[in-house]
Design a protein around this motif. Structure first.
Motif, short mmCIF file in Angstrom:
data_model
loop_
_atom_site.label_atom_id
_atom_site.label_comp_id
_atom_site.label_asym_id
_atom_site.label_seq_id
_atom_site.Cartn_x
_atom_site.Cartn_y
_atom_site.Cartn_z
N SER A 15 0.74 -1.46 -0.03
CA SER A 15 0.07 0.01 0.16
C SER A 15 0.87 1.50 0.01
O SER A 15 0.73 2.07 -0.77
CB SER A 15 -0.94 0.01 1.28
OG SER A 15 -1.74 -0.97 1.23
N LEU A 16 1.95 1.29 0.67
CA LEU A 16 2.79 2.35 0.89
C LEU A 16 3.37 2.84 -0.34
O LEU A 16 3.61 4.02 -0.73
CB LEU A 16 3.92 2.15 1.94
CG LEU A 16 4.93 3.27 2.02
CD1 LEU A 16 4.29 4.59 2.53
CD2 LEU A 16 5.93 2.90 2.95
N ALA A 17 3.99 1.70 -1.12
CA ALA A 17 4.57 1.80 -2.36
C ALA A 17 3.52 2.34 -3.57
O ALA A 17 3.75 3.41 -4.26
CB ALA A 17 5.06 0.41 -3.00
N LEU A 18 2.15 2.05 -3.16
CA LEU A 18 1.14 2.64 -4.25
C LEU A 18 0.70 3.95 -3.75
O LEU A 18 0.70 4.84 -4.83
CB LEU A 18 -0.07 1.81 -4.34
CG LEU A 18 0.04 0.12 -4.96
CD1 LEU A 18 -0.91 -0.58 -4.47
CD2 LEU A 18 0.36 0.28 -6.30
N PHE A 19 0.51 4.34 -2.79
CA PHE A 19 0.42 5.65 -2.34
C PHE A 19 1.57 6.45 -2.50
O PHE A 19 1.38 7.63 -3.09
CB PHE A 19 0.27 5.76 -0.55
CG PHE A 19 -0.99 5.02 -0.13
CD1 PHE A 19 -2.22 5.36 -0.78
CD2 PHE A 19 -0.95 4.37 0.79
CE1 PHE A 19 -3.45 4.87 -0.41
CE2 PHE A 19 -2.11 3.93 1.41
CZ PHE A 19 -3.36 4.13 0.79
N ARG A 20 2.82 6.30 -2.53
CA ARG A 20 3.85 6.99 -2.91
C ARG A 20 4.28 7.02 -4.41
O ARG A 20 4.45 8.31 -4.63
CB ARG A 20 5.26 6.28 -2.37
CG ARG A 20 6.48 7.09 -2.78
CD ARG A 20 7.77 6.34 -1.99
NE ARG A 20 7.84 6.53 -0.50
CZ ARG A 20 7.81 5.52 0.21
NH1 ARG A 20 8.02 4.32 -0.31
NH2 ARG A 20 8.06 5.53 1.58
N GLU A 21 3.38 6.26 -5.04
CA GLU A 21 3.56 6.29 -6.51
C GLU A 21 2.53 7.33 -6.88
O GLU A 21 2.90 8.04 -8.06
CB GLU A 21 3.51 4.84 -7.10
CG GLU A 21 3.57 5.06 -8.76
CD GLU A 21 3.03 3.49 -9.11
OE1 GLU A 21 2.70 3.48 -10.50
OE2 GLU A 21 3.47 2.53 -8.54
N GLY A 22 1.54 7.23 -6.17
CA GLY A 22 0.39 8.24 -6.71
C GLY A 22 0.56 9.46 -5.88
O GLY A 22 -0.24 10.35 -6.08
N GLY A 23 1.57 9.79 -5.26
CA GLY A 23 1.75 11.23 -4.43
C GLY A 23 0.80 11.30 -3.38
O GLY A 23 0.52 12.51 -3.23
N ASP A 24 0.23 10.11 -2.81
CA ASP A 24 -0.93 10.61 -1.83
C ASP A 24 -0.38 10.53 -0.46
O ASP A 24 0.13 9.41 -0.02
CB ASP A 24 -1.81 9.33 -1.99
CG ASP A 24 -3.21 9.54 -1.06
OD1 ASP A 24 -2.96 10.23 -0.08
OD2 ASP A 24 -4.10 8.94 -1.29
#
Length: 294
Positions: free
Chosen positions: A42-51
């Motif tokens: 989840s952290l990787a996906l959030f980071r990728e999306g700038g969230d």
């Protein structure tokens, strides 16, 4: 102390990783390694999306779960990062919970100045938001710090307030924990009979609980304090059985590793009282090695 568990649905997650984070917060059915794996994804996906808000949420889960595993330095890092991001985004919900769990990590590391600062700041935020569940939880952690320093006088009213508040709002997990901790307080105050009575009743309150994490890990916490009481009364056989039960729970896949050294030290003292000094020395040595690794 009690594990942090924000209310279901509190996570503000983008659709991209909704499913992942929904799993990550379901600690009652997932093992810590799987929770960590899902939270990292989840952290990787959030980071990728700038969230940034999502990143703060995921970091909180990483920190809370790392604490349960006894990885204090890692837990502190993740929780401090979560606090930094939630402060930046103005997410007071995650700010408050990160502060509260971070205080427990501080206490377990012996950093009482930081621990009290974080616990009081988290409690203040929860009061400002009217988050009664968060208030009860923060009160428990603040009381935990005082008891770790041996100050039962300061801890007692905090656990009392947490118990009353959690009972009022129907938060059974926090209610059970706070009630049992009143037994710990009584023992520290030298009220042995009352301590045993409260802890026995507290233990009975966990019977029939469906949440395996609450049932197992919080029950182990209560068992360890009951073991202290019965050992003080001279019933080494029962105390030994109770400590061994605590260790068996902690060694399960979902078991919290953070308090294994505490349980080993308690068992060592009991074993020494039974005359098995060599075995006691080995237990104390193992506990010391584990604690140093945290």
């Amino acid at each position: 102390p009690q594990a942090a568990a924000p209310e279901p649905g509190s996570w503000r997650s983008p659709e991209l990783s909704d499913a992942l984070f929904a799993d990550a917060e379901s600690s009652a059915i997932l093992s810590p390694p799987l929770i960590l794996e899902r939270a990292r994804e989840s952290l990787a996906l959030f980071r990728e999306g700038g969230d940034l808000a999502g990143m703060g949420n995921a970091l909180f889960t990483l920190g809370n779960t790392s604490w349960q595993k006894g990885e204090l330095a890692t837990a502190r890092f993740h929780l401090e990062e979560s606090l930094k991001l939630s402060t930046e985004t103005g997410d007071k919900f995650i700010m408050a919970w990160s502060l509260t769990v971070l205080s427990v990590v501080n206490f377990d590391q012996g950093d009482y100045t930081q621990g009290y600062s974080h616990a009081e700041a988290g409690l203040l935020l929860c009061r400002e938001r009217g988050d009664k569940r968060g208030i009860a939880h923060a009160l428990n952690q603040l009381a935990y710090g005082h008891l770790c320093e041996g100050d039962a006088v300061k801890a007692h009213p905090l656990f009392e307030e947490s118990y009353a508040l959690s009972k009022e709002i129907g938060d059974k997990g926090t209610e059970r924990f706070a009630f049992s901790c009143l037994g710990w307080v009584a023992f520290r105050q030298g009220k042995i009979s009352l301590a045993r009575s409260l802890l026995e009743e507290g233990l009975a309150n966990y019977q029939g609980v469906e949440d395996p994490v609450d049932l197992d890990n919080h029950q182990a916490w209560v068992l360890s304090h009951l073991a202290q009481v019965v050992a003080f009364e001279g019933d080494y056989a029962r105390a030994r059985a109770l400590y061994e039960q605590c260790l068996a729970i902690s060694k399960q896949v979902r078991g919290w590793k953070i308090y294994i050294p505490l349980y080993l030290e308690g068992l060592a003292a009991v074993v020494a009282g039974q005359g098995e000094r060599l075995w006691a020395a080995r237990l104390w040595g193992t506990a010391e090695v584990l604690r140093e690794g945290m």
